[in-house]
Design a protein around this motif. Structure first.
Motif, PDB file in Angstrom:
ATOM      1  N   ALA A  71       0.840  -1.199   0.000  1.00 29.18           N
ATOM      2  CA  ALA A  71       0.000   0.000   0.000  1.00 29.18           C
ATOM      3  C   ALA A  71       0.871   1.244   0.000  1.00 29.18           C
ATOM      4  CB  ALA A  71      -0.896  -0.003   1.229  1.00 29.18           C
ATOM      5  N   GLN A  72       0.380   2.294  -0.648  1.00 29.21           N
ATOM      6  CA  GLN A  72       1.078   3.577  -0.672  1.00 29.21           C
ATOM      7  C   GLN A  72       0.155   4.674  -0.162  1.00 29.21           C
ATOM      8  OE1 GLN A  72       2.484   4.399  -4.631  1.00 29.21           O
ATOM      9  NE2 GLN A  72       4.383   3.306  -4.271  1.00 29.21           N
ATOM     10  N   PHE A  73       0.745   5.608   0.584  1.00 26.87           N
ATOM     11  CA  PHE A  73       0.029   6.776   1.088  1.00 26.87           C
ATOM     12  C   PHE A  73       0.835   7.999   0.679  1.00 26.87           C
ATOM     13  CE2 PHE A  73      -0.660   3.182   3.840  1.00 26.87           C
ATOM     14  CZ  PHE A  73      -2.044   3.138   3.938  1.00 26.87           C
ATOM     15  N   GLU A  74       0.190   8.951   0.009  1.00 28.26           N
ATOM     16  CA  GLU A  74       0.889  10.136  -0.457  1.00 28.26           C
ATOM     17  C   GLU A  74       0.419  11.358   0.319  1.00 28.26           C
ATOM     18  OE1 GLU A  74       0.429  10.288  -4.685  1.00 28.26           O
ATOM     19  OE2 GLU A  74       1.547   8.432  -4.959  1.00 28.26           O
ATOM     20  N   THR A  75       1.376  12.211   0.669  1.00 23.63           N
ATOM     21  CA  THR A  75       1.092  13.420   1.416  1.00 23.63           C
ATOM     22  C   THR A  75       2.159  14.457   1.088  1.00 23.63           C
ATOM     23  OG1 THR A  75       0.553  14.277   3.623  1.00 23.63           O
ATOM     24  CG2 THR A  75       2.344  12.672   3.491  1.00 23.63           C
ATOM     25  N   LEU A  76       2.136  15.557   1.805  1.00 24.74           N
ATOM     26  CA  LEU A  76       3.135  16.608   1.634  1.00 24.74           C
ATOM     27  C   LEU A  76       3.929  16.765   2.918  1.00 24.74           C
ATOM     28  CD1 LEU A  76       0.993  19.373  -0.105  1.00 24.74           C
ATOM     29  CD2 LEU A  76       2.699  17.891  -1.178  1.00 24.74           C
ATOM     30  N   GLY A  77       5.175  17.155   2.777  1.00 20.79           N
ATOM     31  CA  GLY A  77       6.005  17.463   3.924  1.00 20.79           C
ATOM     32  C   GLY A  77       6.771  18.737   3.653  1.00 20.79           C
ATOM     33  N   ARG A  78       6.839  19.609   4.635  1.00 16.75           N
ATOM     34  CA  ARG A  78       7.664  20.807   4.509  1.00 16.75           C
ATOM     35  C   ARG A  78       9.118  20.428   4.778  1.00 16.75           C
ATOM     36  NH1 ARG A  78       4.261  24.836   8.322  1.00 16.75           N
ATOM     37  NH2 ARG A  78       2.415  25.027   7.014  1.00 16.75           N
ATOM     38  N   VAL A  79      10.019  21.188   4.206  1.00 16.10           N
ATOM     39  CA  VAL A  79      11.433  20.979   4.484  1.00 16.10           C
ATOM     40  C   VAL A  79      11.637  21.077   5.996  1.00 16.10           C
ATOM     41  CG1 VAL A  79      13.736  21.970   4.158  1.00 16.10           C
ATOM     42  CG2 VAL A  79      12.166  21.771   2.219  1.00 16.10           C
ATOM     43  N   ASP A  80      12.368  20.141   6.563  1.00 15.44           N
ATOM     44  CA  ASP A  80      12.671  19.993   7.991  1.00 15.44           C
ATOM     45  C   ASP A  80      11.535  19.409   8.818  1.00 15.44           C
ATOM     46  OD1 ASP A  80      15.310  20.860   7.705  1.00 15.44           O
ATOM     47  OD2 ASP A  80      14.765  22.947   8.032  1.00 15.44           O
ATOM     48  N   ASP A  81      10.408  19.016   8.193  1.00 16.39           N
ATOM     49  CA  ASP A  81       9.363  18.283   8.914  1.00 16.39           C
ATOM     50  C   ASP A  81       9.874  16.906   9.302  1.00 16.39           C
ATOM     51  OD1 ASP A  81       7.206  20.019   8.938  1.00 16.39           O
ATOM     52  OD2 ASP A  81       6.099  19.027   7.322  1.00 16.39           O
ATOM     53  N   ASP A  82       9.488  16.453  10.485  1.00 20.97           N
ATOM     54  CA  ASP A  82       9.672  15.047  10.831  1.00 20.97           C
ATOM     55  C   ASP A  82       8.476  14.302  10.266  1.00 20.97           C
ATOM     56  OD1 ASP A  82      12.065  15.410  12.267  1.00 20.97           O
ATOM     57  OD2 ASP A  82      10.956  15.993  14.056  1.00 20.97           O
ATOM     58  N   VAL A  83       8.736  13.238   9.525  1.00 18.47           N
ATOM     59  CA  VAL A  83       7.672  12.442   8.921  1.00 18.47           C
ATOM     60  C   VAL A  83       7.841  10.994   9.374  1.00 18.47           C
ATOM     61  CG1 VAL A  83       7.331  13.937   6.913  1.00 18.47           C
ATOM     62  CG2 VAL A  83       9.028  12.127   6.791  1.00 18.47           C
ATOM     63  N   SER A  84       6.715  10.279   9.490  1.00 19.12           N
ATOM     64  CA  SER A  84       6.816   8.886   9.926  1.00 19.12           C
ATOM     65  C   SER A  84       5.580   8.101   9.527  1.00 19.12           C
ATOM     66  CB  SER A  84       7.013   8.806  11.440  1.00 19.12           C
ATOM     67  OG  SER A  84       5.858   9.256  12.106  1.00 19.12           O
ATOM     68  N   VAL A  85       5.784   6.799   9.447  1.00 19.46           N
ATOM     69  CA  VAL A  85       4.706   5.848   9.213  1.00 19.46           C
ATOM     70  C   VAL A  85       4.951   4.662  10.144  1.00 19.46           C
ATOM     71  CG1 VAL A  85       5.918   4.695   7.299  1.00 19.46           C
ATOM     72  CG2 VAL A  85       3.426   4.502   7.474  1.00 19.46           C
ATOM     73  N   SER A  86       3.879   4.135  10.726  1.00 23.21           N
ATOM     74  CA  SER A  86       4.017   2.961  11.592  1.00 23.21           C
ATOM     75  C   SER A  86       2.900   1.972  11.276  1.00 23.21           C
ATOM     76  CB  SER A  86       3.974   3.353  13.069  1.00 23.21           C
ATOM     77  OG  SER A  86       2.730   3.929  13.389  1.00 23.21           O
ATOM     78  N   VAL A  87       3.235   0.701  11.434  1.00 28.39           N
ATOM     79  CA  VAL A  87       2.276  -0.372  11.196  1.00 28.39           C
ATOM     80  C   VAL A  87       2.244  -1.227  12.454  1.00 28.39           C
ATOM     81  CG1 VAL A  87       1.596  -2.255   9.667  1.00 28.39           C
ATOM     82  CG2 VAL A  87       2.977  -0.373   8.755  1.00 28.39           C
ATOM     83  N   ALA A  88       1.052  -1.439  12.993  1.00 24.97           N
ATOM     84  CA  ALA A  88       0.893  -2.258  14.191  1.00 24.97           C
ATOM     85  C   ALA A  88       1.236  -3.706  13.876  1.00 24.97           C
ATOM     86  CB  ALA A  88      -0.543  -2.158  14.708  1.00 24.97           C
TER      87      ALA A  88
END
Length: 129
Positions: free
Chosen positions: A70-87
Motif C-alpha cells: 500500500a502507498q500513502f501520499e502526502t506533503l512534507g515541509r522541508v525539515d518536517d519530521d515524517v513517519s509511518v508505523s504499522v501495528a
C-alpha cells in the motif's frame, strides 16, 4: 487596484518573507514480508498534510492484505519530521519505506520479528540544487 492584483502583491510579499515554506511530495509504502494467517488487516498511521500551509496530522488507515503493498501520499515541509508505523500482526514480518519526490528513499525498516510492529521516520530534506 483590482483584488487580484492586491492578492498577487500580497502573495509575493509573503513568499519573500518565508510565509510559504517549500513542500515536497512524501510517499509512505507498507507491505508484508511474510504472510501469516492474521495478515488480513493492517493498522497504519502516518504524519501528513493536506496542503503546504496546513498543519501536520496523524492519519490512520486500515489496509487489507489484498491491497498490499500500500502507498500513502502526502506533503512534507522541508525539515518536517515524517513517519509511518504499522501495528504488529501475529506471525507476520512487516516492512515500511519513506520516499520523497518519488525517487529518494529517506528511511526503510523491517520488523525485527514476526508479530512485531514497524516504524519508519525521517526528516524532509531541502531539495538538492
Amino acid at each position: 487596484m483590482s483584488l487580484s492584483a492586491v492578492g498577487l502583491a500580497l502573495g509575493l510579499v509573503l513568499s519573500g518573507c518565508g510565509f510559504f515554506e517549500e513542500t515536497r511530495a512524501v510517499t509512505y509504502e507498507v507491505e508484508t514480508v511474510s504472510d501469516g494467517a492474521d495478515a488480513e488487516n493492517l493498522r497504519v498511521e502516518y504524519l501528513g498534510r493536506e496542503s503546504g500551509v496546513s498543519g501536520q496530522e496523524t492519519v490512520g488507515s486500515t489496509v487489507t492484505n489484498g491491497s498490499l503493498p500500500a502507498q500513502f501520499e502526502t506533503l512534507g515541509r522541508v525539515d518536517d519530521d515524517v513517519s509511518v508505523s504499522v501495528a504488529g500482526v501475529a506471525d507476520v514480518v512487516l516492512r515500511c519505506v519513506v520516499i520523497v519526490d518519488d525517487s529518494h528513499t529517506l528511511a526503510e525498516s523491517e520488523s525485527s520479528a514476526p508479530g512485531e510492529g514497524v516504524e519508519c521516520s525521517a526528516t524532509v530534506p531541502a531539495p538538492e540544487d
